[in-house]
Design a protein around this motif. Structure first.
Motif, PDB file in Angstrom:
ATOM      1  N   VAL A 154      29.682-102.201 -42.748  1.00 58.48           N
ATOM      2  CA  VAL A 154      30.264-100.995 -42.149  1.00 58.48           C
ATOM      3  C   VAL A 154      29.153 -99.953 -41.974  1.00 58.48           C
ATOM      4  N   GLY A 155      29.111 -99.353 -40.802  1.00 58.61           N
ATOM      5  CA  GLY A 155      28.102 -98.329 -40.536  1.00 58.61           C
ATOM      6  C   GLY A 155      26.923 -98.837 -39.720  1.00 58.61           C
ATOM      7  N   ASP A 156      26.733-100.182 -39.628  1.00 58.21           N
ATOM      8  CA  ASP A 156      25.625-100.712 -38.815  1.00 58.21           C
ATOM      9  C   ASP A 156      25.869-100.403 -37.336  1.00 58.21           C
ATOM     10  N   ARG A 157      24.776-100.085 -36.630  1.00 59.02           N
ATOM     11  CA  ARG A 157      24.851 -99.880 -35.176  1.00 59.02           C
ATOM     12  C   ARG A 157      24.424-101.170 -34.498  1.00 59.02           C
ATOM     13  N   VAL A 158      25.265-101.704 -33.622  1.00 59.71           N
ATOM     14  CA  VAL A 158      24.954-103.011 -33.025  1.00 59.71           C
ATOM     15  C   VAL A 158      25.178-103.020 -31.514  1.00 59.71           C
ATOM     16  N   VAL A 159      24.409-103.904 -30.845  1.00 57.98           N
ATOM     17  CA  VAL A 159      24.684-104.268 -29.447  1.00 57.98           C
ATOM     18  C   VAL A 159      25.308-105.651 -29.465  1.00 57.98           C
ATOM     19  N   VAL A 160      26.316-105.857 -28.623  1.00 54.03           N
ATOM     20  CA  VAL A 160      27.077-107.110 -28.647  1.00 54.03           C
ATOM     21  C   VAL A 160      26.785-107.935 -27.383  1.00 54.03           C
ATOM     22  N   PRO A 161      26.250-109.163 -27.530  1.00 54.01           N
ATOM     23  CA  PRO A 161      26.049-110.027 -26.358  1.00 54.01           C
ATOM     24  C   PRO A 161      27.376-110.333 -25.672  1.00 54.01           C
ATOM     25  N   PHE A 162      27.348-110.448 -24.351  1.00 55.04           N
ATOM     26  CA  PHE A 162      28.626-110.712 -23.646  1.00 55.04           C
ATOM     27  C   PHE A 162      29.111-112.140 -23.861  1.00 55.04           C
ATOM     28  N   THR A 163      28.201-113.008 -24.275  1.00 50.18           N
ATOM     29  CA  THR A 163      28.542-114.408 -24.525  1.00 50.18           C
ATOM     30  C   THR A 163      28.935-114.568 -25.987  1.00 50.18           C
ATOM     31  N   VAL A 178      34.001-108.862 -36.860  1.00 51.31           N
ATOM     32  CA  VAL A 178      33.917-107.443 -37.208  1.00 51.31           C
ATOM     33  C   VAL A 178      34.657-106.663 -36.123  1.00 51.31           C
ATOM     34  N   VAL A 179      35.000-105.420 -36.436  1.00 50.03           N
ATOM     35  CA  VAL A 179      35.494-104.509 -35.399  1.00 50.03           C
ATOM     36  C   VAL A 179      34.471-103.394 -35.271  1.00 50.03           C
ATOM     37  N   ILE A 180      34.126-103.061 -34.030  1.00 50.40           N
ATOM     38  CA  ILE A 180      33.206-101.940 -33.824  1.00 50.40           C
ATOM     39  C   ILE A 180      33.911-100.800 -33.111  1.00 50.40           C
ATOM     40  N   LYS A 181      33.449 -99.587 -33.435  1.00 48.86           N
ATOM     41  CA  LYS A 181      33.867 -98.384 -32.706  1.00 48.86           C
ATOM     42  C   LYS A 181      32.842 -98.232 -31.590  1.00 48.86           C
ATOM     43  N   VAL A 182      33.312 -98.315 -30.351  1.00 48.70           N
ATOM     44  CA  VAL A 182      32.387 -98.368 -29.211  1.00 48.70           C
ATOM     45  C   VAL A 182      31.784 -96.983 -28.969  1.00 48.70           C
ATOM     46  N   THR A 183      30.457 -96.937 -28.887  1.00 50.65           N
ATOM     47  CA  THR A 183      29.797 -95.668 -28.547  1.00 50.65           C
ATOM     48  C   THR A 183      29.355 -95.644 -27.086  1.00 50.65           C
ATOM     49  N   SER A 184      28.968 -96.811 -26.542  1.00 49.21           N
ATOM     50  CA  SER A 184      28.615 -96.911 -25.119  1.00 49.21           C
ATOM     51  C   SER A 184      29.023 -98.273 -24.591  1.00 49.21           C
ATOM     52  N   CYS A 185      29.470 -98.277 -23.332  1.00 50.00           N
ATOM     53  CA  CYS A 185      29.742 -99.547 -22.659  1.00 50.00           C
ATOM     54  C   CYS A 185      29.422 -99.350 -21.186  1.00 50.00           C
ATOM     55  N   ALA A 186      29.231-100.462 -20.473  1.00 55.01           N
ATOM     56  CA  ALA A 186      28.816-100.343 -19.075  1.00 55.01           C
ATOM     57  C   ALA A 186      29.728-101.156 -18.174  1.00 55.01           C
ATOM     58  N   THR A 221      28.667-103.858 -24.279  1.00 53.96           N
ATOM     59  CA  THR A 221      29.210-102.929 -25.262  1.00 53.96           C
ATOM     60  C   THR A 221      28.309-102.806 -26.477  1.00 53.96           C
ATOM     61  N   MET A 222      28.276-101.604 -27.028  1.00 54.72           N
ATOM     62  CA  MET A 222      27.624-101.405 -28.319  1.00 54.72           C
ATOM     63  C   MET A 222      28.384-100.360 -29.123  1.00 54.72           C
ATOM     64  N   GLY A 223      28.128-100.314 -30.419  1.00 53.69           N
ATOM     65  CA  GLY A 223      28.822 -99.332 -31.230  1.00 53.69           C
ATOM     66  C   GLY A 223      28.534 -99.501 -32.696  1.00 53.69           C
ATOM     67  N   GLU A 224      29.438 -98.903 -33.505  1.00 49.86           N
ATOM     68  CA  GLU A 224      29.235 -98.884 -34.945  1.00 49.86           C
ATOM     69  C   GLU A 224      30.278 -99.767 -35.626  1.00 49.86           C
ATOM     70  N   VAL A 225      29.820-100.587 -36.552  1.00 53.06           N
ATOM     71  CA  VAL A 225      30.733-101.479 -37.270  1.00 53.06           C
ATOM     72  C   VAL A 225      31.648-100.639 -38.166  1.00 53.06           C
ATOM     73  N   VAL A 226      32.975-100.848 -38.005  1.00 51.81           N
ATOM     74  CA  VAL A 226      33.923-100.088 -38.828  1.00 51.81           C
ATOM     75  C   VAL A 226      34.770-100.980 -39.733  1.00 51.81           C
ATOM     76  N   GLU A 227      34.785-102.290 -39.461  1.00 52.77           N
ATOM     77  CA  GLU A 227      35.553-103.217 -40.298  1.00 52.77           C
ATOM     78  C   GLU A 227      34.821-104.549 -40.298  1.00 52.77           C
ATOM     79  N   VAL A 228      34.805-105.214 -41.447  1.00 50.13           N
ATOM     80  CA  VAL A 228      34.034-106.454 -41.577  1.00 50.13           C
ATOM     81  C   VAL A 228      34.907-107.545 -42.183  1.00 50.13           C
ATOM     82  N   GLY A 229      34.951-108.717 -41.547  1.00 52.10           N
ATOM     83  CA  GLY A 229      35.701-109.861 -42.078  1.00 52.10           C
ATOM     84  C   GLY A 229      35.052-110.416 -43.342  1.00 52.10           C
ATOM     85  N   ALA A 230      35.849-111.154 -44.133  1.00 54.22           N
ATOM     86  CA  ALA A 230      35.405-111.601 -45.458  1.00 54.22           C
ATOM     87  C   ALA A 230      34.177-112.516 -45.417  1.00 54.22           C
TER      88      ALA A 230
END
Ligand code: NAD
Ligand code: ZN
Ligand code: ZN
Length: 389
Positions: A78-87, A28-36, A62-71
């Motif tokens: 699209v539209g889900d708010r997610v936190v992404v593990p660094f691993t 997926v691609v996310i639009k980042v809303t916060s990162c540290a 990093t966390m943000g909103e899903v803007v594109e989703v693979g097949a």
């Protein structure tokens, strides 16, 4: 898009770089809303993390909103708010099936580079060197997230970015550091390093039943933050840390000792040793690294030394005899973040743990270069930086 990029030792710039795209059906691609910014980013910034290229996009919290989703993605829309593990983890290999996601055998496409250093390869990480996959990082406006059904966790409505963001790394890492100490009610835990990871480890140790926690650092604001959690502070500049811990535990030592410091760049005495034509970072012929040695010496017989601080290369004069003869267990690792997410999300939702206490500085991506410096040099009481692109 705008992103923070590595431009050599001590140099981070905010640059225009190509937008990420879906490359595999599981992305997926996310639009980042916060990162540290993390202490691990400082190893790159300090120039002790090999195989970073000029222009690489930094960031792994990093966390943000899903803007594109693979097949092939089934769990996110699209539209889900997610936190992404660094691993980054495939979810299906030998290690992922055992919950050891940071050992994933499939998420590091550049395994051979890591093998030259370490004879084998861990998982890929975001924004962390071509030894670990060379993935673009998330200190950016957008981030491509591979294996999106395995990594990201949806953030419940009503939870703020500040509450959720540290699920990406430092909360699970501090928690694992404490969990590795097999804490029993009433135990005494010592934590070296009161940076963001150490702060999470201190509070996790109390959560898991520790009665006393020693917090070791030299930065006044960081020691104060540790004291606010109930820790007993030790300024390593004022005393012999091992003596103090032994004295305060009746000569026995701490039940668990956590290294939340890792590579001390000033102590690298040889950065040019070559193994298989690869530069190897080595501590040679000094009393360094101080922390790891102190942690072993201050640990009680049959206690645990839990190392979450990141190391890269070789260590000379490691006191293995002390560890062996006194039955000390050493546990370590990049955190398999995914395995901790359900439990730690629950701790936040139920109000048992509020990770927001650690944030001292906020800014935009373009403030990144200044905030890297503030975080590295601990300027203005800086403990943890959050960027909002
Ligand atoms: P940080 O650099 O902000 O904190 C390190 C702290 O250690 C600083 O406050 C510093 O003053 C203190 N310190 C330095 N020398 C010391 C000494 N001799 N004794 C006691 N304290 C000392 O970084 P952070 O974000 O808190 O990260 C800490 C470590 O954890 C880093 O090495 C980072 O790479 C690592 N890390 C590991 C994982 C993992 O998965 N294992 C995840 C995140 C971070
Ligand atoms: Zn991190
Ligand atoms: Zn895997």
């Amino acid at each position: 898009m705008q992103a923070l990029t590595f431009q050599g030792k001590g140099k981070v710039t905010c640059e225009e770089v190509p937008d990420p795209k879906i490359e595999n059906a599981g992305d997926v691609v996310i639009k980042v809303t916060s990162c540290a910014i993390c202490g691990s980013d400082l190893h790159i910034y300090d120039g002790v993390m090999p195989h970073m290229h000029h222009g690489d996009v930094l960031g792994h919290e990093t966390m943000g909103e899903v803007v594109e989703v693979g097949a092939d993605v089934t769990k996110l829309r699209v539209g889900d708010r997610v936190v992404v593990p660094f691993t980054i983890a495939c979810g299906e290999c030998f290690f992922c099936k055992r919950g050891l996601f940071s050992g994933c055998e499939r998420s590091n496409p550049d395994r051979e580079v890591a093998k030259k250093y370490w004879k084998n390869s861990p998982a890929g990480l975001f924004g962390y060197s071509h030894m670990l996959g060379g993935y673009a990082g998330g200190q950016a406006e957008y981030l491509r997230v591979p294996y999106a059904d395995v990594g990201p966790i949806k953030v419940p409505g009503g939870m703020t970015d500040d509450q959720a963001l540290f699920l990406s790394d430092i909360f699970p890492t501090g928690y694992m550091a404490a969990e590795h100490c097999d804490i029993r009610q009433g135990d005494t835990i010592a934590v070296w390093g009161c940076g963001p990871v150490g702060q999470m480890a201190i509070r996790s140790a109390f959560l898991l039943g520790a009665e006393r926690v020693f917090a070791i650092d030299c930065v006044p604001e960081r020691l104060t933050m540790a004291a606010e959690a109930g820790a007993e502070c030790i300024n390593f500049r004022d005393c012999d840390v091992v003596d103090v811990i032994l004295q305060r535990t009746g000569g026995r030592g701490a039940d668990g000792c956590i290294d939340a410091v890792g590579t001390e760049p000033s102590a690298m005495t040889s950065v040019d040793a070559m193994i298989d034509q690869v530069k190897v970072l080595t501590y040679i012929g000094t009393d360094r690294p101080v922390v790891l040695r102190q942690a072993i010496h201050a640990c009680r017989n049959w206690g645990v030394v839990s190392v979450v601080g990141v190391y890269g290369g070789y260590i000379d004069k490691f006191p293995f005899g002390s560890a062996m003869n006194r039955g000390i267990t050493i546990k370590t690792g990049q955190t398999p973040v995914q395995r901790y997410l359900p439990l730690l999300l629950d701790h936040i939702v139920e109000g048992r743990f509020d990770p927001t206490f650690v944030i001292t500085h906020k800014g935009k991506l373009e403030d990144g270069p200044d905030l890297y410096r503030a975080f590295r040099d601990k300027l203005g009481g800086c403990v943890k930086v959050v960027l909002q692109p």
